[in-house]
Design a protein around this motif. Structure first.
Motif, PDB file in Angstrom:
ATOM      1  N   ASN B 202     114.319 107.523  61.465  1.00  0.00           N
ATOM      2  CA  ASN B 202     112.740 108.781  61.434  1.00  0.00           C
ATOM      3  C   ASN B 202     113.321 109.647  63.100  1.00  0.00           C
ATOM      4  O   ASN B 202     114.108 109.070  63.560  1.00  0.00           O
ATOM      5  CB  ASN B 202     111.155 108.460  61.330  1.00  0.00           C
ATOM      6  CG  ASN B 202     111.658 106.870  63.574  1.00  0.00           C
ATOM      7  OD1 ASN B 202     112.004 107.949  64.068  1.00  0.00           O
ATOM      8  ND2 ASN B 202     111.086 105.913  62.941  1.00  0.00           N
ATOM      9  N   VAL B 203     112.450 110.999  62.509  1.00  0.00           N
ATOM     10  CA  VAL B 203     112.275 112.254  63.679  1.00  0.00           C
ATOM     11  C   VAL B 203     111.040 112.301  63.254  1.00  0.00           C
ATOM     12  O   VAL B 203     110.823 112.944  62.434  1.00  0.00           O
ATOM     13  CB  VAL B 203     113.589 112.800  62.492  1.00  0.00           C
ATOM     14  CG1 VAL B 203     113.824 114.322  63.657  1.00  0.00           C
ATOM     15  CG2 VAL B 203     114.926 112.894  62.009  1.00  0.00           C
ATOM     16  N   ILE B 204     110.876 113.155  65.122  1.00  0.00           N
ATOM     17  CA  ILE B 204     109.637 112.995  65.029  1.00  0.00           C
ATOM     18  C   ILE B 204     109.780 114.095  66.646  1.00  0.00           C
ATOM     19  O   ILE B 204     110.885 114.667  67.292  1.00  0.00           O
ATOM     20  CB  ILE B 204     109.759 111.530  66.194  1.00  0.00           C
ATOM     21  CG1 ILE B 204     107.911 112.255  66.666  1.00  0.00           C
ATOM     22  CG2 ILE B 204     109.870 111.939  67.339  1.00  0.00           C
ATOM     23  CD1 ILE B 204     106.606 111.293  67.873  1.00  0.00           C
ATOM     24  N   VAL B 205     108.727 115.331  66.401  1.00  0.00           N
ATOM     25  CA  VAL B 205     108.157 116.580  66.631  1.00  0.00           C
ATOM     26  C   VAL B 205     108.335 116.318  67.865  1.00  0.00           C
ATOM     27  O   VAL B 205     107.004 116.161  68.090  1.00  0.00           O
ATOM     28  CB  VAL B 205     108.045 117.359  65.966  1.00  0.00           C
ATOM     29  CG1 VAL B 205     107.840 119.065  66.389  1.00  0.00           C
ATOM     30  CG2 VAL B 205     108.864 117.182  64.227  1.00  0.00           C
ATOM     31  N   ARG B 206     108.822 116.721  68.545  1.00  0.00           N
ATOM     32  CA  ARG B 206     107.683 116.314  70.502  1.00  0.00           C
ATOM     33  C   ARG B 206     106.763 117.333  70.329  1.00  0.00           C
ATOM     34  O   ARG B 206     106.866 118.571  69.778  1.00  0.00           O
ATOM     35  CB  ARG B 206     109.469 117.450  71.394  1.00  0.00           C
ATOM     36  CG  ARG B 206     108.728 116.955  73.116  1.00  0.00           C
ATOM     37  CD  ARG B 206     110.473 117.592  73.793  1.00  0.00           C
ATOM     38  NE  ARG B 206     111.002 116.056  73.952  1.00  0.00           N
ATOM     39  CZ  ARG B 206     112.368 116.331  73.318  1.00  0.00           C
ATOM     40  NH1 ARG B 206     112.508 117.932  73.172  1.00  0.00           N
ATOM     41  NH2 ARG B 206     113.432 115.758  73.616  1.00  0.00           N
ATOM     42  N   GLY B 207     105.659 117.203  70.668  1.00  0.00           N
ATOM     43  CA  GLY B 207     104.333 117.606  70.792  1.00  0.00           C
ATOM     44  C   GLY B 207     103.442 117.717  69.391  1.00  0.00           C
ATOM     45  O   GLY B 207     102.534 117.592  70.138  1.00  0.00           O
ATOM     46  N   GLY B 243     112.265 102.584  71.490  1.00  0.00           N
ATOM     47  CA  GLY B 243     112.596 102.481  70.251  1.00  0.00           C
ATOM     48  C   GLY B 243     111.907 102.377  68.400  1.00  0.00           C
ATOM     49  O   GLY B 243     112.622 102.344  67.454  1.00  0.00           O
ATOM     50  N   VAL B 244     110.782 103.422  68.178  1.00  0.00           N
ATOM     51  CA  VAL B 244     110.191 103.115  67.064  1.00  0.00           C
ATOM     52  C   VAL B 244     110.095 104.360  66.482  1.00  0.00           C
ATOM     53  O   VAL B 244     110.954 104.556  65.170  1.00  0.00           O
ATOM     54  CB  VAL B 244     108.445 103.578  67.335  1.00  0.00           C
ATOM     55  CG1 VAL B 244     108.163 104.115  65.880  1.00  0.00           C
ATOM     56  CG2 VAL B 244     107.788 102.005  67.727  1.00  0.00           C
ATOM     57  N   ALA B 245     111.061 105.131  67.371  1.00  0.00           N
ATOM     58  CA  ALA B 245     111.209 106.587  66.470  1.00  0.00           C
ATOM     59  C   ALA B 245     112.768 107.006  67.055  1.00  0.00           C
ATOM     60  O   ALA B 245     113.703 106.432  68.085  1.00  0.00           O
ATOM     61  CB  ALA B 245     110.456 107.733  66.967  1.00  0.00           C
ATOM     62  N   ASP B 246     113.659 107.608  66.605  1.00  0.00           N
ATOM     63  CA  ASP B 246     115.283 107.541  66.805  1.00  0.00           C
ATOM     64  C   ASP B 246     115.891 109.061  67.442  1.00  0.00           C
ATOM     65  O   ASP B 246     116.420 108.857  68.135  1.00  0.00           O
ATOM     66  CB  ASP B 246     116.119 107.278  65.166  1.00  0.00           C
ATOM     67  CG  ASP B 246     115.817 105.864  64.722  1.00  0.00           C
ATOM     68  OD1 ASP B 246     114.588 105.100  65.675  1.00  0.00           O
ATOM     69  OD2 ASP B 246     114.918 106.257  63.255  1.00  0.00           O
ATOM     70  N   TYR B 247     115.462 109.740  66.685  1.00  0.00           N
ATOM     71  CA  TYR B 247     115.802 111.494  67.135  1.00  0.00           C
ATOM     72  C   TYR B 247     114.460 111.953  67.630  1.00  0.00           C
ATOM     73  O   TYR B 247     113.606 111.904  66.716  1.00  0.00           O
ATOM     74  CB  TYR B 247     116.321 112.013  65.806  1.00  0.00           C
ATOM     75  CG  TYR B 247     117.618 111.476  65.237  1.00  0.00           C
ATOM     76  CD1 TYR B 247     118.768 110.958  65.552  1.00  0.00           C
ATOM     77  CD2 TYR B 247     117.558 110.430  63.876  1.00  0.00           C
ATOM     78  CE1 TYR B 247     119.654 111.234  64.851  1.00  0.00           C
ATOM     79  CE2 TYR B 247     118.428 109.949  63.973  1.00  0.00           C
ATOM     80  CZ  TYR B 247     119.445 109.948  63.914  1.00  0.00           C
ATOM     81  OH  TYR B 247     120.499 109.739  63.228  1.00  0.00           O
ATOM     82  N   PRO B 248     114.544 112.692  68.421  1.00  0.00           N
ATOM     83  CA  PRO B 248     113.528 113.447  69.012  1.00  0.00           C
ATOM     84  C   PRO B 248     113.891 115.556  68.735  1.00  0.00           C
ATOM     85  O   PRO B 248     115.255 114.948  68.278  1.00  0.00           O
ATOM     86  CB  PRO B 248     113.678 113.561  70.204  1.00  0.00           C
ATOM     87  CG  PRO B 248     114.972 113.324  70.793  1.00  0.00           C
ATOM     88  CD  PRO B 248     115.405 112.297  70.134  1.00  0.00           C
ATOM     89  N   ALA B 249     113.587 115.932  68.269  1.00  0.00           N
ATOM     90  CA  ALA B 249     113.334 117.427  67.951  1.00  0.00           C
ATOM     91  C   ALA B 249     112.468 118.012  68.473  1.00  0.00           C
ATOM     92  O   ALA B 249     110.816 118.065  69.138  1.00  0.00           O
ATOM     93  CB  ALA B 249     113.637 117.183  66.589  1.00  0.00           C
ATOM     94  N   SER B 250     113.080 119.261  69.061  1.00  0.00           N
ATOM     95  CA  SER B 250     112.103 120.113  69.389  1.00  0.00           C
ATOM     96  C   SER B 250     110.775 120.600  68.764  1.00  0.00           C
ATOM     97  O   SER B 250     110.456 121.226  69.527  1.00  0.00           O
ATOM     98  CB  SER B 250     112.883 121.149  70.746  1.00  0.00           C
ATOM     99  OG  SER B 250     114.046 120.725  70.855  1.00  0.00           O
ATOM    100  N   THR B 251     111.670 121.274  67.869  1.00  0.00           N
ATOM    101  CA  THR B 251     110.329 121.885  66.893  1.00  0.00           C
ATOM    102  C   THR B 251     110.579 121.377  65.568  1.00  0.00           C
ATOM    103  O   THR B 251     111.661 120.289  64.614  1.00  0.00           O
ATOM    104  CB  THR B 251     110.903 123.554  66.379  1.00  0.00           C
ATOM    105  OG1 THR B 251     112.647 123.255  66.168  1.00  0.00           O
ATOM    106  CG2 THR B 251     111.178 124.229  68.097  1.00  0.00           C
TER     107      THR B 251
END
Lengths: 183, 535, 491
Positions: B202-207, B243-251
């Motif tokens: 999973n990928v999660i968007v910052r903000g 560790g619930v999410a894998d990849y932080p994304a800026s946008t």
């Protein structure tokens, strides 16, 4: 499957056009394109689809077919850069992975890294590790094109790392100094 | 294979009238789809913009490979429910190509009620994941939902096929080795939190992205703790602490690009091999389908004319052309893939039912996927037929359909009534995909007959009470029943309720079936095996 | 003095190659010093003997006179050719070389000293009645220097007294910035020349740069080989040079060439030298004298048929010129284009990269003086000039046409060069008309580009890139054949 013709009477992308997913920089401008394979290969740019074919000749010489046009070209690949000599012009096409493009876009807002605007050599380093700097403070002096240029802090922060030392040469876009955000 | 000879006179006034009528129906369909996709209150779009979010359509445009198709499913789900206020059931579902991989996309549409899950939203998500399971399609979840729509929680929470089924299906997919990626584009609260958690990646968007079992207001109420969204379940916390999410994304764009990279690492499944050859477009223009379908639903037409405008080269190898003529059986190719086609040319008699069952067995023996083209009023009734065992012949066909191991695809071309619906692989019979054409109707019997039956019952009931009704009084009883019946047997109602996977413009059928069939071939075909055929 | 059998070339790049070409033709053994950074350069392949030199930086190695003299001794060279740049105008080096019993192929140390100090040189020339521009010299009175400079009035040009090659030069149009610019120029002068002294002169707007090639032998004979026009410059550096200058009438040519011979004679000049003039509004002023072979010497060779390196060697060997002014004829027009590793669109910032492909125009179209070879890394360690194309035509128009053809056929891939820019520059209407001045490039930023790409070319280069990059090619091919065939269909 071999060459496929599209059957008559199918609608194309009535809505929801997809964005081309490959990012290239050509002559300083960002371009998006995609290479599709539909029996023959097609270059997709915006809503244009053009059949393309590259026939390698001797050395770096190739013949490039684009739609109805034929170009004799020289091509050199260096990592993610492709240098093309076409119609007496030299054009560099730089490919950048989409993830990096969007990452850099986001980084540009934060702008925590002072990068080299051009290749050159470090003359002197003014930045001190751990020191607080204000936006515009001189971090180091570089020499390029026989001129001195001051590399200034892109924003306020703390000098987190200095990646170069005096006398060192560097290429364009090299990270010179990283700033950490102020606490 | 021989080409079918079309007998349709495309210059006839009848053909032209049909074409005009059906083209208008197709246009109406496209307009409804357009509205369901794009028409939103301005304030909802503004809210998305304020939150730095893309619309679901923009997200899809960034996610999908250029120059590749997207088969959207159940676009008009919920179009007859909730006062029409929840277009697409606030969900987008479809099969597309991401980084060269066939995937199915489940996406919350935050521009509809904040992406809240209505009962039909849940049904659509569960169906999407059922498709993933049945066809071993990797899933990309685009999570941006406000959570379950509480006023209707009784219709979406507890039952077997309600919201819990989403997470059950995700787990089953994982067990099967079918990969899932979730992009957290909004708050995934409570149950919603499990979608990214149960995904392989999973990928999660910052903000804007957040995952928590209870949001800040709930935490405040429960423990008095004051905590920000970012701190409680933001991208940085989940990718560096929990560790619930894998990849932080800026946008969002960054997140989608990461997702494309992840999907690009998936191992492509080995497709079940079916007989294939070079594809060939239909010889007869699929656009002529509009002229083939009669304006009046009750007017019979030759299903071969439809077959000629869907399959490769308009070629058809017909099986038992002279036996059981009301059911056409034969082989055709769809984008080069061999399929067995069953199409109705009238009511099902004993011989047609037997022929159908036999043909289904042949296709299973031969590992040839099946395509059902429905235009069926049912099995024949009457003394002679009952005596000839129409019920046991119908049962044979139903047995063959239900136990068939090759993938089945169903198109409701025109009518789909009574037990004919079952015999022709209706929704209950696990066709991998089921599509309807705009004018098609599905119900236990035709509206006129049904209204007649219901009105008769009412008249008899009143007669017992000594009341005799005038023609006008009968009409006032009959008309609402008829209206209601007509509404509920329409393709729009069927698709609203997820009885199918979407309404197709007839000319799109060829591509839609090909994409569906390609997906279906991800799953190996088991050797044929049936229950007991009543002989 | 007998002719030399071994000559050490104390330089690198294209000029080392160019010098050795003449040495080879004359049967003279060539020895070459090189720094490891030049590994793979064509000069190394040409030299009969190679001696590695080292330094804190690659440039420092080529500036280290004692290593070079030691190398010359080690290979038994009787003479050193310094080329241009590096030690070519270092009087001390020239003196040390001669003291070591080796011939310095160039003028006397005294002449280098005189002309190397821009202030002294100006005064020398002025005192002998040749025209110079109004100026202020720091050394005259350092305390009033800025004030004196101010009274000349804007625009001003600040130059390091010890400078050359455009290094450390600054134009001041706004006098309030004068102090600041003086400080910056001083620091650059100190760094490049170890000498922070400055002088300031009136900056002539839109001037032309015209220079005269002279040759003097050790027997007192001095001739000129006509002029070169070098007005096309960026950052005070020449990028295109031609001979003859389209600006000069025969009468003016006579005057300017006579002045050059006069100055050289007054300085008792020996070997090849160049007297540079600023020309504007019908008047010319002495700018400076370069006491060495110039980068742009080939255009003179093309119109006179005289091999300047050969002449330098002969003169150094003590031979008389053996011809007089009347014997020197000019023929047609020649143009030199300097290929720089730089990005014109990014303010001519230097570029780096590996030379991946090199394709040259035919010999009968252009002379190519080349300093790099395929596989070589172009770094920021050295000057970014990597090649020169020189063409000749019966007329200037013909030369321009051949120049464009030569540029079109020249390809150096792997490191961006200014070639496309040069093509645009040479087809500029003012350049074609011969209406040039040193600020022309600055006044026409659109020439620097980037040049717009038409849709067809853009599509073609994107296609070329996509088809050449495995990550792109495979990404596109990855779509299942069925879906690719269906294309961008939507239901």
């Amino acid at each position: 499957m071999g060459a496929l013709r599209r059957p008559p009477c199918t609608r194309q992308s009535a809505d929801g056009e997809t964005e081309m997913k490959h990012f290239f920089t050509v002559e300083g401008q960002s371009r998006r394109a995609w290479l599709a394979s539909r029996g023959e290969q097609l270059i997709l740019i915006g809503d244009r689809e053009t059949p393309v074919r590259l026939v390698r000749g001797e050395g770096s010489a190739s013949r490039l077919y684009v739609g109805d046009a034929v170009h004799d070209v020289l091509i050199a690949v260096n990592g993610d850069s492709v240098h093309v000599h076409i119609a007496g012009r030299e054009i560099e096409v730089r490919f950048e992975a989409a993830v990096s493009v969007f990452e850099h876009e986001a980084e540009a807002h934060g702008d925590a890294i002072a990068r080299a605007p051009m290749p050159g050599m470090v003359l002197s380093v003014a930045a001190v590790l751990g020191a607080q700097v204000a936006a515009g403070d001189v971090l180091l002096i570089i020499e390029s094109m026989k001129l001195e240029t001051a590399i200034k802090a892109p924003r306020a922060g703390v000098v987190e790392s200095i990646h170069v030392a005096a006398g060192q040469t560097f290429d364009r876009d090299t990270a010179l100094v990283t700033l950490a955000a102020e606490d | 294979m021989r080409r079918l000879e079309s007998r349709v006179n495309t210059q006839s006034p009848e053909f032209k009238a049909n074409a005009k009528h059906n083209r208008a129906l197709a246009e109406a369909l496209h307009e409804k789809q357009r509205a369901a996709r794009y028409d939103r209150p301005a304030r909802d779009i503004e809210r998305l913009r304020r939150q730095n979010k893309l619309t679901i359509r923009e997200r899809l445009s960034e996610l999908l490979d250029p120059g590749t198709p997207f088969l959207e499913l159940s676009t008009l789900a919920a179009n007859c429910a909730y006062g029409g206020d929840v277009p697409g059931a606030a969900q987008v579902s479809g099969i597309g190509i991401v980084s060269g991989r066939e995937v199915i996309i489940h996406a919350d549409d935050a521009s509809v009620k904040g992406g809240a899950w209505y009962p039909l939203s849940v049904k659509k998500i569960v169906r999407t994941l059922d498709i993933a399971i049945e066809n071993r399609l990797p899933v990309v979840h685009l999570c941006d939902s406000a959570g379950g729509f509480l006023p209707l929680q009784a219709e979406l929470f507890a039952d077997k096929y309600f919201a819990g089924r989403i997470f059950r299906n995700q787990s089953i997919l994982s067990k099967m080795g079918v990969q899932q990626v979730a992009i957290v584009l909004g708050h995934c609260t409570a149950g919603g939190a499990y979608i990214p958690a149960l995904s392989d990646y999973n990928v999660i968007v910052r903000g804007t992205g957040a995952i928590f079992l209870g949001g800040p207001p709930l935490v405040k109420a429960a423990t008095g703790e004051d905590i920000s969204v970012e701190e409680l379940g933001g991208a940085d916390m989940h990718t560096s602490v929990s560790g619930v999410a894998d990849y932080p994304a800026s946008t969002e764009l960054h997140a989608i690009a990461i997702t494309r990279e992840i999907v690009g690492r998936f191992t492509r499944p080995e497709k079940t091999s079916v007989e294939r050859c070079e594809p060939e477009p239909p010889f007869y223009d699929p656009g002529e389908l509009y002229g083939v379908l009669p304006v009046d639903q009750k007017v019979q037409f030759d299903m071969r004319e439809v077959i000629a405008r869907i399959f490769d080269g308009s070629r058809f190898h017909e099986y038992q052309a002279n036996y059981g003529k009301t059911l056409i059986c034969g082989y055709a190719r769809l984008w080069g893939m061999q399929v067995g086609v069953l199409g109705n040319n009238g009511v099902l008699f004993n011989d047609s039912a037997l022929k159908g069952a036999h043909f289904i067995e042949l296709c299973n023996q031969n590992r040839t996927p099946l395509i059902f083209l429905q235009n069926i009023t049912g099995f024949m009734v009457g003394r002679d037929y009952e005596r000839a065992g129409i019920t046991k012949d119908g049962a044979k066909m139903i047995m063959a359909v239900a136990c068939s191991e090759v993938p089945k695809l169903t198109v409701v071309v025109n009518g789909s009534f009574g037990a004919g619906t079952y015999g022709m692989s209706g929704r209950a019979f696990d066709s991998r995909f089921m599509f309807s054409w705009p004018q098609s109707q599905t119900s236990v019997m035709g509206a006129e007959q049904a209204a007649g039956v219901l009105t008769d019952i009412k008249i008899k009931q009143l007669a017992r009470e000594g009341k005799n009704l005038s023609a006008q009084e009968i009409a006032t009883i009959r008309n609402p029943i008829l209206e209601d019946y007509r509404r509920q047997q329409s393709a729009y109602y069927a698709t609203s309720e997820l009885w199918d996977d979407g309404i197709l413009d007839p000319i799109d059928t060829r591509n839609a079936l090909a994409i569906a069939l390609s997906a279906a071939l991800n799953t190996p075909i088991a050797p044929p095996r049936y229950g007991v055929f009543r002989m | 003095m007998p002719a030399f059998d071994t000559i050490l070339v104390a330089n690198r790049g294209e000029i080392a190659v160019r010098i050795m070409r003449t040495l080879k033709a004359q049967g003279i053994r060539s020895a070459l010093v090189f720094h490891a950074a030049d590994q793979g350069a064509p000069a190394l392949a040409m030299a009969d003997a190679k001696i590695e030199i080292t330094g804190t930086t690659p440039v420092a190695a080529y500036l280290d006179g004692s290593q070079i003299i030691a190398a010359a001794k080690a290979v038994g060279a009787q003479a050193i050719h310094p080329g241009y740049g590096f030690l070519s105008e270092n009087a001390r080096f020239a003196r040390t070389v001669e003291a070591a019993g080796i011939r310095f192929i160039g003028p006397t140390a005294d002449a280098i000293e005189l002309m190397g100090d821009k202030v002294r040189a100006r005064r020398f020339v002025e005192e002998r009645g040749f025209p110079v521009a109004p100026s202020a010299i720091e050394d005259d009175d350092p305390y009033t220097f800025v004030e004196r400079a101010r009274t000349i009035g804007a625009p001003l040009l600040i130059k390091p007294s010890a400078g050359g090659g455009g290094k450390g030069m600054r134009i001041v149009r706004n006098l309030t910035l004068l102090e600041e610019e003086v400080d910056r120029a001083r620091s650059e002068g100190e760094r490049y020349f170890g000498d922070g002294r400055l002088y300031v002169e009136r900056y002539i707007e839109r001037p032309r740069h015209i220079e005269v090639q002279v040759l003097g032998d050790s027997h007192g004979n001095i001739v000129h080989l006509f002029e070169r026009e070098c007005s096309l410059q960026r950052r005070f550096q020449k990028i295109v040079e031609e001979a003859p200058s389209p600006a000069l009438s025969p009468k003016l040519r006579q005057r300017i060439c006579d002045a050059a011979v006069g100055i050289a004679s007054a300085a008792q000049y020996r070997n090849a030298g160049t007297i540079e003039f600023i020309y504007g509004a019908g008047e010319f002023y002495f700018l400076e004298m370069n006491t060495r072979l110039q980068v742009e010497h080939p255009v003179t060779e093309m119109i006179t048929g005289i091999d300047l390196v050969s002449e330098q060697v002969r003169i150094a060997a003590g031979e008389p010129l053996g011809y007089d002014q009347g014997d020197i004829k000019k023929r047609g027009a020649a143009i030199e284009m300097r290929i720089y590793a730089e990005d014109a669109a990014r303010d001519f910032a230097p570029t780096t990269g590996q030379v991946l492909v090199l394709s040259l125009p035919d010999d009968d179209l252009a002379r190519v003086d080349l300093g790099v070879a395929v596989g070589q890394q172009v770094t920021s360690a050295f000057d970014p000039m990597i090649a020169k194309l020189i063409v000749h035509g019966q007329t200037r128009a013909e030369a321009l046409e051949r120049a464009d053809q030569a540029l079109a056929r020249f390809a150096l891939l792997g490191c961006r060069t200014n070639k496309d820019f040069l093509r645009r520059l040479l087809s500029d209407s003012d350049v074609v008309a011969g209406e040039m001045h040193t600020g022309l490039i600055g006044e026409k930023p659109e020439l620097a580009g980037p040049a717009p790409l038409d849709t067809q070319t853009l599509e073609a280069v994107l296609a070329a890139a996509a088809l050449s990059l495995p990550s792109v090619r495979d990404g596109g091919a990855a779509a299942p054949a069925l879906h690719a065939a269906i294309g961008g269909w939507r239901n």
